[in-house]
Design an enzyme around this catalytic site. Structure first.
Site, PDB file in Angstrom:
ATOM      1  N   CYS A 161       0.802  -1.223   0.000  1.00  0.00           N
ATOM      2  CA  CYS A 161       0.000   0.000   0.000  1.00  0.00           C
ATOM      3  C   CYS A 161       0.833   1.271   0.000  1.00  0.00           C
ATOM      4  O   CYS A 161       0.286   2.373  -0.107  1.00  0.00           O
ATOM      5  CB  CYS A 161      -0.944   0.006   1.203  1.00  0.00           C
ATOM      6  SG  CYS A 161      -1.935  -1.493   1.344  1.00  0.00           S
ATOM      7  N   HIS A 300      -3.869   7.636   6.188  1.00  0.00           N
ATOM      8  CA  HIS A 300      -3.963   6.354   5.486  1.00  0.00           C
ATOM      9  C   HIS A 300      -5.353   5.769   5.713  1.00  0.00           C
ATOM     10  O   HIS A 300      -5.982   5.277   4.778  1.00  0.00           O
ATOM     11  CB  HIS A 300      -2.873   5.406   5.977  1.00  0.00           C
ATOM     12  CG  HIS A 300      -2.820   4.113   5.240  1.00  0.00           C
ATOM     13  ND1 HIS A 300      -2.567   4.041   3.891  1.00  0.00           N
ATOM     14  CD2 HIS A 300      -2.983   2.822   5.668  1.00  0.00           C
ATOM     15  CE1 HIS A 300      -2.575   2.769   3.509  1.00  0.00           C
ATOM     16  NE2 HIS A 300      -2.830   2.021   4.554  1.00  0.00           N
ATOM     17  N   GLU A 311      -2.773   4.632  13.749  1.00  0.00           N
ATOM     18  CA  GLU A 311      -2.447   5.877  13.057  1.00  0.00           C
ATOM     19  C   GLU A 311      -2.800   7.091  13.908  1.00  0.00           C
ATOM     20  O   GLU A 311      -2.050   8.076  13.936  1.00  0.00           O
ATOM     21  CB  GLU A 311      -3.154   5.952  11.708  1.00  0.00           C
ATOM     22  CG  GLU A 311      -2.708   7.167  10.903  1.00  0.00           C
ATOM     23  CD  GLU A 311      -3.197   7.169   9.467  1.00  0.00           C
ATOM     24  OE1 GLU A 311      -2.718   8.027   8.690  1.00  0.00           O
ATOM     25  OE2 GLU A 311      -4.041   6.324   9.113  1.00  0.00           O
TER      26      GLU A 311
END
Length: 406
Positions: A161, A300, A311
Site C-alpha cells: 500500500c 492512510h 495511526e
C-alpha cells in the site's frame, strides 16, 4: 536544496475521471462505493468495492490494447491528464533528462487471474501470449516511458500500500540529486476480481457489505468501522525542478517539499505507531518544516479497527493531541492498494489549492476524535500552507509526503 514543483495532476477512480472530479466528489461526500456480486461457486460473499466505470482508452486499436492489463490502461488515463496540464509537448523535450516512477501493489493481477481461468477451464489449456508483459509489475511504467520518451530512469515500485507514495518520494530525490529534470510519477491498481476479493475476505480485513447503504460500507475512524473496501484506479503527477519548469514558463500547482520513509520491522500485517511516527518526522525534516507548519493530514485511514487506532496514536505522537485537521478519503474512493498513495496525494494537493479540507465520510461516533482533530460532516475551509499525505503498508513500510503552496 533543489525545489521541486508539481506542474500536472491526473486521476481516474470510482469518483470519476479527472483530478477535479476527484476533489469535487470528496468535498461533497459523494461515494463511489457500490455493491459487487459474490460467487457461490467460489464461496465469495457479495462485497462492497469502488469500481471505475468510465471507458478506458476507447479509441485504442485492439492489437495495441492486447498489450495492456487493466491497471496499465488506468495508468494511461491518469498520466494523459497530468501530462496535458503540465503543458509539455507529447514527448519529453529532453528524453535523457526525463524519468518515470510508478507504483503498483499487484500490477497485472487481473491478467493473471484470466490466465489461471483459461488454464483450468479451456481445452486444450491456453493462455494469452501477452500474459507475461501484462502481468509484470513494471508494465505500466514501461508503457508510459515509451509513450512520452522518458529515458533518464524507470522506477517501478511494488511495496504493497506504500508503492506509489514511495515511487513519488524516490523520484523527488532523483530530481534533487540531479539525475533528471522532470518525472512522470504515480500509480495504478486494478484487483476487483474473484481471487483478490476472496483473499481479502479470508484475511478478515474487508468490510462486510452494508445491505441498506452499500456506499457507506467503509467508515474510517468511526467506532463501528469493520474494515476496508477495495478500489481501483490511477493517479499521476508531473514533477519538475523549479529551474526546469521556470525555463519553459510552467506554472506550479504546488511544491513537493518532503518525503519520509521508514520500516517497522515488527510484524507483517500489524502496523506500528513508532514506525509511522518515524516516517512523518523524516518527511518534516526533509521539508525543513515543524509539526506546527502542517495544516492538514490525509490519513492512510483504511477503516480497520487496529489500523486507524495506531495511526491516530502515531499522529498524536508527532503533532500532539488534536493539533492538526485529519481526514481519510478511502471511505469514498476505496483502498487503491499500490495506487492509493498517489491518488491521496492528488487529493491532498487539491485540498491545499482549494483551501478546503475533505471530510472523513460516514463517521457517526468516534472515540479516536479525542486524539485527532477529525474533519467530519461538511468540508472545512482552512488557511493552510502545507499538508501531509500518509501511506502505510503491509510489510511495515511507511511513507509520508508533504506538499506546500508554491
Amino acid at each position: 536544496m533543489t525545489e521541486v514543483w508539481i506542474t500536472g495532476l491526473g486521476a481516474v477512480s470510482a469518483l470519476g475521471q479527472g483530478a477535479d472530479a476527484l476533489a469535487d466528489a470528496l468535498l461533497a461526500g459523494r461515494s463511489g462505493v457500490s455493491a459487487q456480486p459474490g460467487s457461490e461457486e467460489h464461496a465469495l460473499r457479495p462485497y462492497a468495492a469502488a469500481a471505475v466505470t468510465v471507458p478506458l482508452a476507447p479509441g485504442m486499436p485492439p492489437a495495441q490494447r492486447n498489450l495492456y492489463d487493466r491497471h496499465g490502461l488506468l495508468a494511461l488515463e491518469a498520466a494523459a491528464e497530468a501530462w496535458a496540464q503540465s503543458g509539455l509537448p507529447a514527448t519529453a523535450p529532453d528524453p535523457d533528462r526525463a524519468a518515470v516512477a510508478w507504483g503498483t501493489g499487484l500490477g497485472g493481477s487481473t491478467s493473471m487471474e484470466v490466465s489461471y481461468t483459461q488454464m483450468f477451464t479451456a481445452r486444450p489449456p491456453r493462455v494469452h501470449p501477452y500474459t507475461v508483459v501484462r502481468v509484470m509489475a513494471n508494465s505500466a511504467a514501461s508503457h508510459l516511458a515509451m509513450r512520452h520518451q522518458l529515458r533518464a530512469a524507470q522506477l517501478a515500485v511494488s511495496n504493497a500500500c506504500a508503492s506509489s507514495a514511495q515511487a513519488i518520494g524516490e523520484a523527488l530525490w532523483l530530481l534533487r540529486n540531479g539525475r533528471a529534470d522532470m518525472a512522470l510519477v504515480g500509480g495504478s491498481e486494478s484487483m476487483l476480481h474473484i481471487g483478490s476479493a476472496l483473499g481479502w475476505q479470508a484475511m478478515g480485513v474487508m468490510a462486510p457489505l452494508d445491505a441498506e447503504h452499500p456506499e457507506q460500507s467503509c467508515r474510517p475512524f468511526d467506532d463501528a468501522r469493520k474494515g476496508l473496501v477495495l478500489g481501483e484506479g490511477a493517479a499521476a503527477l508531473v514533477i519538475e525542478t523549479a529551474a526546469h519548469a521556470r525555463a519553459r514558463g510552467a506554472t506550479p500547482l504546488a511544491v513537493l517539499a518532503g518525503y519520509g520513509h521508514s520500516v517497522d520491522a515488527v510484524h507483517l500485517s500489524r502496523p506500528d505507531a513508532a514506525g509511522q511516527a518515524r516516517a512523518m518526522t523524516a518527511a518534516l525534516r526533509d521539508a525543513g518544516l515543524a509539526p506546527a507548519d502542517i495544516g492538514y493530514i490525509n490519513a492512510h485511514g483504511t477503516a480497520t479497527e487496529v489500523g486507524d487506532a495506531v495511526e491516530a496514536e502515531s499522529i498524536g505522537a508527532v503533532f500532539g493531541t488534536r493539533a492538526v485537521p485529519v481526514s481519510a478519503t478511502k471511505a469514498l474512493h476505496g483502498h487503491l492498494i499500490g495506487a492509493g498513495g498517489a491518488l491521496e496525494l492528488v487529493a491532498t494537493v487539491q485540498a491545499l489549492r482549494r483551501q478546503t479540507l475533505p471530510p472523513s465520510a460516514h463517521v457517526r461516533t468516534s472515540q479516536l476524535s479525542e486524539q485527532v482533530d477529525l474533519v467530519t460532516g461538511e468540508a472545512r475551509s482552512a488557511k493552510i500552507r502545507a499538508a501531509m499525505s500518509n501511506s502505510f503498508a503491509f510489510g511495515g513500510s511507511n511513507v509520508a509526503l508533504i506538499t506546500t503552496l508554491a
